[in-house]
Design an enzyme around this catalytic site. Structure first.
Site, PDB file in Angstrom:
ATOM      1  N   HIS A 152     -34.924  13.059 -36.844  1.00  0.00           N
ATOM      2  CA  HIS A 152     -34.636  12.091 -37.908  1.00  0.00           C
ATOM      3  C   HIS A 152     -34.839  12.807 -39.248  1.00  0.00           C
ATOM      4  O   HIS A 152     -35.903  12.735 -39.868  1.00  0.00           O
ATOM      5  CB  HIS A 152     -35.568  10.875 -37.775  1.00  0.00           C
ATOM      6  CG  HIS A 152     -35.447   9.917 -38.923  1.00  0.00           C
ATOM      7  ND1 HIS A 152     -34.281   9.271 -39.243  1.00  0.00           N
ATOM      8  CD2 HIS A 152     -36.355   9.505 -39.857  1.00  0.00           C
ATOM      9  CE1 HIS A 152     -34.469   8.509 -40.309  1.00  0.00           C
ATOM     10  NE2 HIS A 152     -35.721   8.641 -40.700  1.00  0.00           N
TER      11      HIS A 152
ATOM     12  N   ASP B 281     -30.416   6.268 -37.818  1.00  0.00           N
ATOM     13  CA  ASP B 281     -29.345   7.260 -37.995  1.00  0.00           C
ATOM     14  C   ASP B 281     -28.111   6.827 -37.193  1.00  0.00           C
ATOM     15  O   ASP B 281     -26.975   6.959 -37.656  1.00  0.00           O
ATOM     16  CB  ASP B 281     -29.820   8.637 -37.510  1.00  0.00           C
ATOM     17  CG  ASP B 281     -31.151   9.008 -38.126  1.00  0.00           C
ATOM     18  OD1 ASP B 281     -31.170   9.619 -39.192  1.00  0.00           O
ATOM     19  OD2 ASP B 281     -32.191   8.620 -37.542  1.00  0.00           O
TER      20      ASP B 281
END
Ligand code: NAD
Ligand code: LMR
Length: 328
Positions: A191, A163
């Site tokens: 996540h 990410d």
């Protein structure tokens, strides 16, 4: 004199991330170009032939740093004396699924493996969970390890680095600045699409990235959804979940943890209570890495917008934690 080899256990070694990961570890990209490695591959019984094939290819690369390798379906063998464990082996999601949908299918794997690591690996083992939902799987593994008591539960991480890297690329494109110039980015939380990529502290060659972007609508309506839903966009485009970029992020995470980093990095780590996140919840935090350890960066100002975003991603993680209490 050459260094003592480090033992790296990789689960799901026959899978697509495994294939993108093992050759880079063996070539020294994760632990250093002077650090020999022994690879200890774990996969299911039906994947042992595929593991053999991967080992044949590793052999055919004649990597000078590859000091040995084994493949097994026994976690106790795979994690024996491991310095680093990369827990990749798990089912990936398909189109239309959220990562949390994998909780029941994959959660059980991490009670078994968390315990096996704690019983067999080095006491200071570093564990990175990639298999989804990775924050809660790391939470499960850390809880299992805590019961055994040999290893440090704070060393059971979930991977938020993908990410972080995705957010860096989007910001570089928006500002026209080099990726390498962007410092002090944070991705808070899970996540999942609720993650909060926060560039309020981010700079590029001394300039504030928030001021360079200066576009709250882009932040809320384009940037955050693009980063948060990137995994799904890749599944739609490829028909398979991300693999090379996931392997790359795992290498980045472990390299910085082991070798240190002069920059802030996002790591999914068990909370010590920082920023009001309940202890033990595996949460994306800004970290600095030094001397083989990591520390959560303290004292960052959390404004009302950011607090709302952090609360949202935390709620998802506390719900996931509640859903797996029976496994712990
Ligand atoms: P894959 O299906 O190609 O490979 C998974 C491998 O794991 C297979 O070889 C399978 O046999 C093995 N496996 C399954 N259960 C196992 C167990 N109990 N022990 C050991 N091995 C086992 O999947 P992939 O694309 O390599 O993805 C693996 C996982 O990583 C998925 O859960 C996926 O969602 C996740 N992922 C996470 C991120 C992240 O950023 N955290 C990014 C991409 C993918
Ligand atoms: C990703 O972010 O690419 C991975 O977590 C795979 C997925 O299911 O999205």
């Amino acid at each position: 004199m050459s260094k003592t080899p480090m033992r790296v256990a990789v689960t799901g070694a026959a899978g697509q991330i495994g294939y993108a990961l093992l050759f880079r570890i063996a070539s020294g990209e994760m632990l250093g170009k002077d650090q020999p490695v022994i690879l200890q591959l774990l996969d299911l019984p039906q994947a042992q032939n595929a593991c053999k094939g991967v080992m044949m290819e590793l052999e055919d690369c004649a990597f000078p740093l590859l000091a040995g390798m084994i493949a097994t379906d026994d976690p106790a063998v795979a994690f024996k004396d491991a310095d680093v464990c990369l827990l990749v082996g798990a089912r990936p999601r398909g189109p239309g699924m959220e990562r949390a949908d994998l909780l029941t299918a994959n959660g059980a794997i991490f009670t078994v493996q968390g315990k096996a690591i704690a019983e067999n690996a080095k006491e200071d083992v570093k564990v990175l969970v990639v298999g989804n939902p990775c924050n809660t799987n790391a939470y499960i593994a850390a809880a299992a390890a805590k019961k055994v008591g040999r290893t440090n539960p704070a060393n059971y991480h979930g991977m938020l680095r993908l990410d972080h890297n995705r957010a860096l690329s989007q910001l570089a494109a928006k500002t026209g600045r080099d990726v390498a110039s962007l410092k002090q980015l944070v991705v808070w939380g899970n996540h999942s699409p609720t993650m909060y990529a926060d560039y309020r502290f981010c700079t590029s060659n001394g300039d504030s990235v928030k001021e360079l972007v200066n576009d709250a609508v882009w932040n809320n309506d384009v940037f955050l959804p693009t980063v948060g839903k990137r995994g799904a966009a890749i599944i739609t485009a490829r028909g398979l979940s991300s693999a090379a970029s996931a392997a790359n992020a795992a290498i980045d995470h472990v390299r910085d943890w082991v070798l240190g980093s002069s920059e802030w990095v996002t790591m999914g780590v068990p909370s010590d209570g920082s920023y009001g996140i309940p202890e033990g919840i595996v949460f994306g935090f800004p970290c600095e890495c030094k001397d083989g350890g990591f520390k959560i960066i303290q004292g960052l100002d959390i404004d009302a917008y950011s607090q709302e975003k952090i609360n949202l991603t935390l709620k998802e993680l506390t719900d996931e934690a509640a859903a797996v209490q029976h496994m712990l």
